[in-house]
Design a protein around this motif. Structure first.
Motif, PDB file in Angstrom:
ATOM      1  N   SER A  54       0.865  -1.184   0.000  1.00 36.43           N
ATOM      2  CA  SER A  54       0.000   0.000   0.000  1.00 36.43           C
ATOM      3  C   SER A  54       0.898   1.230   0.000  1.00 36.43           C
ATOM      4  O   SER A  54       1.947   1.239   0.653  1.00 36.43           O
ATOM      5  N   TYR A  55       0.467   2.268  -0.738  1.00 35.51           N
ATOM      6  CA  TYR A  55       1.300   3.472  -0.812  1.00 35.51           C
ATOM      7  C   TYR A  55       0.440   4.711  -1.007  1.00 35.51           C
ATOM      8  O   TYR A  55      -0.665   4.641  -1.540  1.00 35.51           O
ATOM      9  N   HIS A  56       0.960   5.858  -0.551  1.00 34.60           N
ATOM     10  CA  HIS A  56       0.310   7.145  -0.782  1.00 34.60           C
ATOM     11  C   HIS A  56       0.503   7.465  -2.258  1.00 34.60           C
ATOM     12  O   HIS A  56       1.636   7.522  -2.742  1.00 34.60           O
ATOM     13  N   ASP A  57      -0.623   7.712  -2.953  1.00 38.16           N
ATOM     14  CA  ASP A  57      -0.553   7.863  -4.405  1.00 38.16           C
ATOM     15  C   ASP A  57      -0.638   9.294  -4.911  1.00 38.16           C
ATOM     16  O   ASP A  57      -0.623   9.542  -6.107  1.00 38.16           O
ATOM     17  N   GLY A  58      -0.744  10.274  -4.022  1.00 38.47           N
ATOM     18  CA  GLY A  58      -0.797  11.677  -4.429  1.00 38.47           C
ATOM     19  C   GLY A  58      -2.190  12.265  -4.403  1.00 38.47           C
ATOM     20  O   GLY A  58      -2.363  13.472  -4.509  1.00 38.47           O
ATOM     21  N   GLY A  59      -3.214  11.444  -4.249  1.00 42.19           N
ATOM     22  CA  GLY A  59      -4.576  11.947  -4.152  1.00 42.19           C
ATOM     23  C   GLY A  59      -4.936  12.231  -2.701  1.00 42.19           C
ATOM     24  O   GLY A  59      -4.166  11.975  -1.787  1.00 42.19           O
ATOM     25  N   GLY A  60      -6.119  12.751  -2.502  1.00 44.52           N
ATOM     26  CA  GLY A  60      -6.582  13.036  -1.147  1.00 44.52           C
ATOM     27  C   GLY A  60      -6.079  14.369  -0.643  1.00 44.52           C
ATOM     28  O   GLY A  60      -5.615  15.201  -1.397  1.00 44.52           O
ATOM     29  N   LYS A  61      -6.195  14.557   0.665  1.00 44.01           N
ATOM     30  CA  LYS A  61      -5.763  15.794   1.307  1.00 44.01           C
ATOM     31  C   LYS A  61      -4.354  15.617   1.856  1.00 44.01           C
ATOM     32  O   LYS A  61      -3.902  14.495   2.062  1.00 44.01           O
ATOM     33  N   ALA A  62      -3.716  16.744   2.152  1.00 42.30           N
ATOM     34  CA  ALA A  62      -2.327  16.721   2.603  1.00 42.30           C
ATOM     35  C   ALA A  62      -2.100  15.783   3.776  1.00 42.30           C
ATOM     36  O   ALA A  62      -1.146  15.020   3.792  1.00 42.30           O
ATOM     37  N   LEU A  63      -2.980  15.844   4.784  1.00 41.35           N
ATOM     38  CA  LEU A  63      -2.785  15.003   5.959  1.00 41.35           C
ATOM     39  C   LEU A  63      -3.699  13.782   5.958  1.00 41.35           C
ATOM     40  O   LEU A  63      -3.720  13.031   6.925  1.00 41.35           O
ATOM     41  N   GLU A  64      -4.439  13.597   4.872  1.00 49.09           N
ATOM     42  CA  GLU A  64      -5.270  12.407   4.685  1.00 49.09           C
ATOM     43  C   GLU A  64      -5.082  11.901   3.254  1.00 49.09           C
ATOM     44  O   GLU A  64      -6.001  11.953   2.435  1.00 49.09           O
ATOM     45  N   PRO A  65      -3.877  11.441   2.926  1.00 49.07           N
ATOM     46  CA  PRO A  65      -3.612  11.029   1.546  1.00 49.07           C
ATOM     47  C   PRO A  65      -4.379   9.767   1.166  1.00 49.07           C
ATOM     48  O   PRO A  65      -4.655   8.918   2.011  1.00 49.07           O
ATOM     49  N   SER A  66      -4.735   9.675  -0.118  1.00 48.53           N
ATOM     50  CA  SER A  66      -5.382   8.447  -0.576  1.00 48.53           C
ATOM     51  C   SER A  66      -4.314   7.365  -0.726  1.00 48.53           C
ATOM     52  O   SER A  66      -3.135   7.650  -0.921  1.00 48.53           O
ATOM     53  N   ILE A  67      -4.755   6.138  -0.609  1.00 52.32           N
ATOM     54  CA  ILE A  67      -3.834   5.002  -0.612  1.00 52.32           C
ATOM     55  C   ILE A  67      -4.245   4.021  -1.698  1.00 52.32           C
ATOM     56  O   ILE A  67      -5.425   3.707  -1.845  1.00 52.32           O
ATOM     57  N   THR A  68      -3.272   3.569  -2.457  1.00 46.41           N
ATOM     58  CA  THR A  68      -3.472   2.534  -3.469  1.00 46.41           C
ATOM     59  C   THR A  68      -2.803   1.261  -2.963  1.00 46.41           C
ATOM     60  O   THR A  68      -1.738   1.323  -2.347  1.00 46.41           O
ATOM     61  N   THR A  69      -3.425   0.118  -3.233  1.00 47.15           N
ATOM     62  CA  THR A  69      -2.855  -1.162  -2.815  1.00 47.15           C
ATOM     63  C   THR A  69      -2.643  -2.053  -4.030  1.00 47.15           C
ATOM     64  O   THR A  69      -3.516  -2.165  -4.894  1.00 47.15           O
ATOM     65  N   VAL A  70      -1.470  -2.651  -4.085  1.00 48.17           N
ATOM     66  CA  VAL A  70      -1.132  -3.625  -5.131  1.00 48.17           C
ATOM     67  C   VAL A  70      -1.087  -4.987  -4.457  1.00 48.17           C
ATOM     68  O   VAL A  70      -0.319  -5.193  -3.512  1.00 48.17           O
ATOM     69  N   ASP A  71      -1.919  -5.914  -4.921  1.00 45.93           N
ATOM     70  CA  ASP A  71      -1.929  -7.274  -4.372  1.00 45.93           C
ATOM     71  C   ASP A  71      -0.971  -8.168  -5.142  1.00 45.93           C
ATOM     72  O   ASP A  71      -0.834  -8.057  -6.353  1.00 45.93           O
ATOM     73  N   LYS A  72      -0.304  -9.051  -4.414  1.00 48.36           N
ATOM     74  CA  LYS A  72       0.624 -10.025  -4.971  1.00 48.36           C
ATOM     75  C   LYS A  72       1.629  -9.387  -5.942  1.00 48.36           C
ATOM     76  O   LYS A  72       1.719  -9.758  -7.108  1.00 48.36           O
ATOM     77  N   PRO A  73       2.381  -8.413  -5.468  1.00 48.55           N
ATOM     78  CA  PRO A  73       3.328  -7.713  -6.345  1.00 48.55           C
ATOM     79  C   PRO A  73       4.546  -8.577  -6.678  1.00 48.55           C
ATOM     80  O   PRO A  73       4.965  -9.421  -5.884  1.00 48.55           O
ATOM     81  N   ASP A  74       5.085  -8.374  -7.861  1.00 49.78           N
ATOM     82  CA  ASP A  74       6.365  -8.992  -8.215  1.00 49.78           C
ATOM     83  C   ASP A  74       7.464  -8.175  -7.553  1.00 49.78           C
ATOM     84  O   ASP A  74       7.456  -6.942  -7.597  1.00 49.78           O
ATOM     85  N   LEU A  75       8.397  -8.849  -6.919  1.00 50.82           N
ATOM     86  CA  LEU A  75       9.519  -8.171  -6.260  1.00 50.82           C
ATOM     87  C   LEU A  75      10.792  -8.378  -7.057  1.00 50.82           C
ATOM     88  O   LEU A  75      10.981  -9.442  -7.621  1.00 50.82           O
TER      89      LEU A  75
END
Length: 137
Positions: A54-75
């Motif tokens: 899960s990572y802050h993706d740039g959306g949302g508010k400054a202190l409430e950023p939106s989060i995107t999640t990638v399931d089963k990522p390749d490392l």
């Protein structure tokens, strides 16, 4: 004498207000810049047995950023995002298998490491959170 004193006080008060207004305008400009400036960060996750990231993706508010999640990522996994103002950067790898996961997360901005953590097992408690470089320059 009273007329002179009142005039002098009036001029002094006007000068103080002008200086105060200038300082206030500069503070507003600084806040506006901090809110509106953007910056890029690169998230990196390496290791094994990571179920999601899960990572802050740039959306949302400054202190409430939106989060995107990638399931089963390749490392190894890498993602560059653009964030705004004082919004913190954040990446949180999660591993459900507590016995086999060893994970490192890193956040970089212009070649400088803002945050880096390494952990074993369930990594949701920590991850990497970095402060915004906006305004720190």
């Amino acid at each position: 004498m009273n007329r002179f004193a009142r005039s002098a006080c009036g001029v002094a008060a006007a000068a103080a207000l002008a200086l105060g207004a200038t300082a206030c305008a500069e503070a507003v400009d600084t806040v506006d810049r901090a809110v509106n400036d953007t910056y890029e960060v690169t998230y990196e996750v390496t290791g094994s047995n990571v179920d999601s990231i899960s990572y802050h993706d740039g959306g949302g508010k400054a202190l409430e950023p939106s989060i995107t999640t990638v399931d089963k990522p390749d490392l190894p996994w890498k993602k560059t995002v653009t964030l705004r103002g004082i919004m913190p950067s954040g990446v949180i790898p999660t591993a459900a298998d507590l016995t086999g996961a060893k994970v490192t997360c890193r956040i970089t901005h212009e070649g400088k490491v803002l945050a880096e953590e390494t952990g074993e097992g369930l990594v949701t408690a920590g991850g990497c959170i970095g402060e915004s470089p906006v305004g720190a320059e």
